[in-house]
Design a protein around this motif. Structure first.
Motif, PDB file in Angstrom:
ATOM      1  N   MET A   1       0.823  -1.218   0.000  1.00 59.58           N
ATOM      2  CA  MET A   1       0.000   0.000   0.000  1.00 59.58           C
ATOM      3  C   MET A   1       0.858   1.269   0.000  1.00 59.58           C
ATOM      4  O   MET A   1       0.583   2.185  -0.777  1.00 59.58           O
ATOM      5  N   PRO A   2       1.898   1.360   0.833  1.00 58.84           N
ATOM      6  CA  PRO A   2       2.760   2.545   0.733  1.00 58.84           C
ATOM      7  C   PRO A   2       3.438   2.677  -0.636  1.00 58.84           C
ATOM      8  O   PRO A   2       3.592   3.792  -1.139  1.00 58.84           O
ATOM      9  N   LEU A   3       3.825   1.548  -1.225  1.00 64.62           N
ATOM     10  CA  LEU A   3       4.418   1.618  -2.564  1.00 64.62           C
ATOM     11  C   LEU A   3       3.413   2.160  -3.579  1.00 64.62           C
ATOM     12  O   LEU A   3       3.787   2.931  -4.467  1.00 64.62           O
ATOM     13  N   LYS A   4       2.174   1.775  -3.427  1.00 66.06           N
ATOM     14  CA  LYS A   4       1.156   2.233  -4.369  1.00 66.06           C
ATOM     15  C   LYS A   4       0.940   3.745  -4.254  1.00 66.06           C
ATOM     16  O   LYS A   4       0.890   4.446  -5.268  1.00 66.06           O
ATOM     17  N   TYR A   5       0.797   4.226  -3.042  1.00 62.47           N
ATOM     18  CA  TYR A   5       0.424   5.621  -2.866  1.00 62.47           C
ATOM     19  C   TYR A   5       1.607   6.579  -2.754  1.00 62.47           C
ATOM     20  O   TYR A   5       1.489   7.743  -3.105  1.00 62.47           O
ATOM     21  N   MET A   6       2.744   6.112  -2.270  1.00 68.24           N
ATOM     22  CA  MET A   6       3.880   7.019  -2.108  1.00 68.24           C
ATOM     23  C   MET A   6       4.885   6.914  -3.254  1.00 68.24           C
ATOM     24  O   MET A   6       5.554   7.895  -3.565  1.00 68.24           O
ATOM     25  N   ALA A   7       4.994   5.743  -3.853  1.00 68.03           N
ATOM     26  CA  ALA A   7       5.967   5.564  -4.940  1.00 68.03           C
ATOM     27  C   ALA A   7       5.278   5.385  -6.289  1.00 68.03           C
ATOM     28  O   ALA A   7       5.945   5.084  -7.272  1.00 68.03           O
ATOM     29  N   ASP A   8       3.964   5.503  -6.307  1.00 65.41           N
ATOM     30  CA  ASP A   8       3.184   5.367  -7.541  1.00 65.41           C
ATOM     31  C   ASP A   8       3.469   4.037  -8.261  1.00 65.41           C
ATOM     32  O   ASP A   8       3.759   4.014  -9.455  1.00 65.41           O
ATOM     33  N   LYS A   9       3.414   2.946  -7.493  1.00 69.18           N
ATOM     34  CA  LYS A   9       3.619   1.607  -8.051  1.00 69.18           C
ATOM     35  C   LYS A   9       2.393   0.743  -7.729  1.00 69.18           C
ATOM     36  O   LYS A   9       2.402  -0.038  -6.778  1.00 69.18           O
ATOM     37  N   PRO A  10       1.326   0.865  -8.523  1.00 67.09           N
ATOM     38  CA  PRO A  10       0.091   0.125  -8.229  1.00 67.09           C
ATOM     39  C   PRO A  10       0.218  -1.385  -8.444  1.00 67.09           C
ATOM     40  O   PRO A  10      -0.588  -2.144  -7.921  1.00 67.09           O
ATOM     41  N   ASN A  11       1.223  -1.811  -9.184  1.00 70.91           N
ATOM     42  CA  ASN A  11       1.400  -3.251  -9.397  1.00 70.91           C
ATOM     43  C   ASN A  11       1.705  -3.996  -8.109  1.00 70.91           C
ATOM     44  O   ASN A  11       1.401  -5.184  -7.984  1.00 70.91           O
ATOM     45  N   ALA A  12       2.318  -3.320  -7.158  1.00 64.10           N
ATOM     46  CA  ALA A  12       2.636  -3.962  -5.883  1.00 64.10           C
ATOM     47  C   ALA A  12       1.361  -4.454  -5.193  1.00 64.10           C
ATOM     48  O   ALA A  12       1.322  -5.565  -4.667  1.00 64.10           O
ATOM     49  N   VAL A  13       0.323  -3.649  -5.229  1.00 66.07           N
ATOM     50  CA  VAL A  13      -0.942  -4.033  -4.608  1.00 66.07           C
ATOM     51  C   VAL A  13      -1.641  -5.109  -5.432  1.00 66.07           C
ATOM     52  O   VAL A  13      -2.243  -6.024  -4.869  1.00 66.07           O
ATOM     53  N   SER A  14      -1.542  -5.019  -6.735  1.00 64.14           N
ATOM     54  CA  SER A  14      -2.181  -6.026  -7.587  1.00 64.14           C
ATOM     55  C   SER A  14      -1.626  -7.418  -7.311  1.00 64.14           C
ATOM     56  O   SER A  14      -2.376  -8.375  -7.137  1.00 64.14           O
ATOM     57  N   VAL A  15      -0.322  -7.515  -7.264  1.00 67.91           N
ATOM     58  CA  VAL A  15       0.321  -8.819  -7.042  1.00 67.91           C
ATOM     59  C   VAL A  15       0.097  -9.282  -5.608  1.00 67.91           C
ATOM     60  O   VAL A  15      -0.361 -10.404  -5.361  1.00 67.91           O
ATOM     61  N   THR A  16       0.418  -8.426  -4.654  1.00 72.18           N
ATOM     62  CA  THR A  16       0.294  -8.799  -3.245  1.00 72.18           C
ATOM     63  C   THR A  16      -1.162  -9.035  -2.863  1.00 72.18           C
ATOM     64  O   THR A  16      -1.452  -9.938  -2.078  1.00 72.18           O
TER      65      THR A  16
END
Length: 96
Positions: free
Chosen positions: A28-43
């Motif tokens: 979730m922090p990667l998605k919102y702070m680093a703009d990496k939505p794939n992290a949430v998709s996979v996890t």
């Protein structure tokens, strides 16, 4: 209570709890702070699989050990809370 079903439940509980913490604390922090939505998709997909597996494991344990409805509800609620599966499994181990 240390049967194969118990050990399998313990492992599934750890996997579900860990995947939830990874989802909340890393993805979730990667998605919102680093703009990496794939992290949430996979996890999220991995966590969803372990969550479903956890619910099946709770049902198996409820039938096998004749859990009361309150314990089953507690297991489900624990799966919705961070660190919940760890606490639930530890309390279960102490009662056994």
């Amino acid at each position: 209570m240390r049967t194969k079903a118990w050990k399998v439940f313990q492992w599934i509980s750890y996997l579900e709890g860990t995947s939830f913490l990874v989802l909340l604390c890393i993805a979730m922090p990667l998605k919102y702070m680093a703009d990496k939505p794939n992290a949430v998709s996979v996890t999220g997909g991995i966590h969803g699989f372990f969550f479903a597996l956890y619910l099946v494991a709770v049902a198996v344990m409820a039938v096998r050990y004749r859990w009361k409805a309150l314990r089953v509800v507690g297991a489900v609620i624990a799966s919705l809370l961070p660190f919940g599966p760890f606490v639930f499994e530890r309390r279960l181990a102490k009662k056994a």
